[in-house]
Write a protein that holds these residues in place. Structure first.
Motif: not given
Length: 328
Positions: A175-199
């Motif tokens: 659910n990326f929202r460009s008004r809230l943060w950049s691609d780079e900011e989002s990617a840094a967080v999303m990639r750090s979360w992946i080890p926790y994600v099942d679906v």
């Protein structure tokens, strides 16, 4: 991450994020006129969709100590969502969103959420909501909440840690929202979360935000395979009017969208997630999960509002009825 079967708990799904008061106009805002008042928030949309399908859902979020916050809580309670884990912020207001229809298929959205109560959700509040009255079977997060500010980001991270401690299945809708943060900011967080994600649920253009440096091409199936290799159990790619594809260790499966007369696409992705998680909680296989997801998504597209058109379990079969059918 958990195994293939979500653990049993007092709550089926816990989700957390910001829910705002929503005002919907009938035309250009500068011309004035009347507005319909409701609420809107990706996570609460999912919670309502699941509650209508018969699942026990809990929403953890923060609202202001104001009438707008009371509307949010009252609406969620009325829809059968547990809000006992919600908090009131005495020093910040409930957020506001304005919908401005400009063309039959084009709506402009205006946010008033900077410094809102929802952006100040704390990790401590999430801890209480997660464990009382018991750990949920599924934790549902989106990429919207961590973009709201440092406090909301910390709350999400704590929720992920608790999910791991309690063997809770984790579902992430990018659910990326460009008004809230950049691609780079989002990617840094999303990639750090992946080890926790099942679906993982994402549109095809959001997948690159989740994949760490890899030799995978930009094509959806290659990115999905890279995510599976990184430990995600299911990668579900939303394709809008073209349907959706699910990728698992067993292969990939495509489901076309259900044909309906589209009147409002807002909330369709959240309805899709609610349908997919509902079937997952029921123990259904991937084909049935996709089928329910595209069905609930179709209900949303065919109805006005963020969540108002979400079907009950008894209504899921209505899309199979022919045009002009009267159900008695």
């Amino acid at each position: 991450m958990s195994g293939t079967t979500p653990p049993r708990g007092a709550t089926d799904v816990l989700t957390l994020g910001e829910t705002m008061v929503a005002l919907r106009g009938s035309g250009p805002l500068k011309l004035g006129g009347s507005m319909d008042v409701s609420i809107a928030g990706a996570e609460s949309n999912v919670a309502i969709g699941l509650a209508r399908l018969g699942h026990a859902t809990r929403w953890a979020g923060a609202v202001g100590d104001d009438e707008a916050g009371e509307l949010v809580l009252r609406t969620l309670r009325a829809e059968g969502v547990d809000v006992s884990g919600a908090t009131r912020d005495l020093d910040a207001p409930t957020g506001l969103i304005l919908f401005e229809p400009r063309l039959p298929e084009v709506t402009r959205v205006h946010y008033y959420r900077a410094g809102s109560a929802g952006s100040r959700l704390t990790a401590a509040a999430v801890e209480g909501a997660f464990t009382s009255p018991g750990a949920p079977r599924v934790l549902h997060l989106t990429g919207i909440t961590p973009a709201l500010g440092a406090s909301a980001l910390a709350a999400c991270r704590r929720a992920l840690e608790l999910a791991r401690e309690h063997d809770t299945t984790v579902c992430l809708d990018v659910n990326f929202r460009s008004r809230l943060w950049s691609d780079e900011e989002s990617a840094a967080v999303m990639r750090s979360w992946i080890p926790y994600v099942d679906v993982l649920i994402a549109s095809d253009d959001e997948l690159p935000l989740c994949v760490r440096e890899t030799t995978a091409t930009g094509e959806a199936h290659a990115l999905a395979k890279a995510l599976l290799a990184q430990g995600v159990r299911e990668v579900v790619v939303k394709l809008g009017a073209d349907g959706a594809t699910a990728y698992t260790a067993e292969g990939e499966l495509y489901a076309p969208a259900r044909p309906v007369r589209a009147v409002d696409a807002v909330g369709a992705g959240d309805a899709f997630v609610a349908g997919y998680l509902s079937a997952l909680l029921d123990g259904d296989d991937v084909p049935d999960r996709l089928d329910r997801a595209v069905t609930t998504g179709a209900f949303a597209v065919a109805s006005h509002g963020d969540w108002e058109g979400a079907p009950t379990r008894a209504e899921l079969g209505l899309l199979g009825a022919g045009p002009g059918t009267v159900v008695r």
